[in-house]
Structures are given as C-alpha cells and as structure tokens.
Design a protein around this motif. Structure first.
Motif, mmCIF file in Angstrom:
data_model
loop_
_atom_site.group_PDB
_atom_site.id
_atom_site.type_symbol
_atom_site.label_atom_id
_atom_site.label_comp_id
_atom_site.label_asym_id
_atom_site.label_seq_id
_atom_site.Cartn_x
_atom_site.Cartn_y
_atom_site.Cartn_z
ATOM 1 N N CYS A 127 0.845 -1.189 0.000
ATOM 2 C CA CYS A 127 0.000 0.000 0.000
ATOM 3 C C CYS A 127 0.885 1.245 0.000
ATOM 4 C CB CYS A 127 -0.907 -0.017 1.230
ATOM 5 S SG CYS A 127 -1.991 1.426 1.337
ATOM 6 N N SER A 129 0.278 4.164 0.835
ATOM 7 C CA SER A 129 -0.092 5.168 1.825
ATOM 8 C C SER A 129 0.527 4.948 3.205
ATOM 9 C CB SER A 129 -1.617 5.199 1.985
ATOM 10 O OG SER A 129 -2.211 5.531 0.755
ATOM 11 N N ALA A 147 -2.870 1.802 7.525
ATOM 12 C CA ALA A 147 -3.162 1.986 6.098
ATOM 13 C C ALA A 147 -3.597 0.690 5.442
ATOM 14 C CB ALA A 147 -1.944 2.557 5.384
ATOM 15 N N THR A 150 -7.532 0.590 5.709
ATOM 16 C CA THR A 150 -8.343 1.506 4.898
ATOM 17 C C THR A 150 -8.021 1.423 3.420
ATOM 18 O OG1 THR A 150 -6.752 3.307 5.120
ATOM 19 C CG2 THR A 150 -8.468 3.133 6.816
ATOM 20 N N ASP A 152 -6.161 3.188 1.889
ATOM 21 C CA ASP A 152 -5.996 4.531 1.348
ATOM 22 C C ASP A 152 -5.134 5.393 2.256
ATOM 23 O OD1 ASP A 152 -6.317 6.709 -0.320
ATOM 24 O OD2 ASP A 152 -8.154 7.369 0.677
ATOM 25 N N GLU A 153 -5.658 5.767 3.405
ATOM 26 C CA GLU A 153 -4.969 6.666 4.327
ATOM 27 C C GLU A 153 -4.706 5.950 5.655
ATOM 28 O OE1 GLU A 153 -3.805 9.853 3.974
ATOM 29 O OE2 GLU A 153 -4.277 9.592 1.856
#
Length: 158
Positions: A127, A129, A147, A150, A152-153
């Motif tokens: 990931c 992020s 991360a 999610t 994403d963040e």
C-alpha cells in the motif's frame, strides 16, 4: 562451538607472575565463568583466534581476582594524611565484576562504532499510503499505521 574455558590455570599463571598461592581452584571457576561471560557479551568471540580468547579471558580473570586481594591493586583513588591519621581508598572494582575494556572488546570483534540507519523512502509494502515510520518499513510483518485497513490513508500515526 568453542571449548570453555578459553584458558587453563597454567596459562593464567604464565600471564600473571604474582598469581596468589593456593588460588588454583578459585581461578579455575573464574576461567569458566569469565569465558561464558565473554560469549554472552560478545558472541562474535567464537570467530576470533583461540590465542585472542585466551589472552582476554586471562585479563578478565586477573582483574576479578585482584579485586579481592589486599593492597593497593585495583584502586581508583587513594588518600592518606599523616596527622591526625586519616586514610581513604576507593576500589575501582570492589565486587570483582567481569568487564571488557574497549581494546578487548574490539579484539573480540565487538564494540564497533555505531552506523547510521537509513529508512527506504516511498512505498512500504503493498500500500503506497503507509507512513515512513510504519512498522513495515522496519521489517515487521504487520502495519502499525493502519493503512492496510483503509487501503488509502493511515488511521493512526498521522
């Protein structure tokens, strides 16, 4: 694996002209304990020559045995006054603890200077992020920034 002890009592006597009379059995125990101490503190000692291990263990045992001897050996500070008769001594190793000097530690392959740490920048794991300080950046098998949950963040360590 290496043989313990690293030295014999006769080898210790050869390196210590003032070896205490009758101290053979005491020295034998010290040689075994100090050899194990060296392996515990500096595991790289198994890779150095037998002569280096022998020299270092004899020095360690000599320091430990001298600590219990009477006299001025092993004193870090002394003070005497003639009148009105005062005296003061501070032992450098009052308990006869085992320790390695910097030179001995270096000879055994330990005690190197610390090196700088680098952390890879960019994507961490699968990931992009993850934070640079996420546990994955340090070789862990888990994410500490969240991360991976999610996708994403990061949830934490923002």
């Amino acid at each position: 694996m290496v043989d313990i002890p690293f030295a014999t009592v006769d080898e210790l006597k050869a390196r210590w002209p003032d070896f205490p009379a009758g101290g053979e059995s005491y020295a034998e125990v010290h040689l075994e304990d100090a050899s194990q101490f060296i392996l515990d503190v500096c595991p790289s000692a198994v890779e150095v020559s037998a002569g280096t291990r022998r020299r270092v263990v004899c020095a360690v045992v000599r320091r430990a045995m001298q600590a219990s001897a009477a006299g001025q050996v092993g004193m870090s500070q002394m003070s005497e006054t003639a009148g009105p008769f005062s005296a003061s001594w501070t032992a450098s190793n009052p308990n006869g603890d085992y320790y390695l000097t910097k030179q001995e530690l270096k000879a055994l392959g330990g005690g190197g200077r610390p090196k700088a740490l680098s952390i890879p920048a960019g994507d961490v794991g699968w990931c992009p992020s993850h934070r640079l300080w996420c546990s994955l950046a340090f070789g862990a098998t888990y994410c500490s920034c969240g991360a991976d949950l999610t996708l994403d963040e990061p949830l934490w360590e923002a």
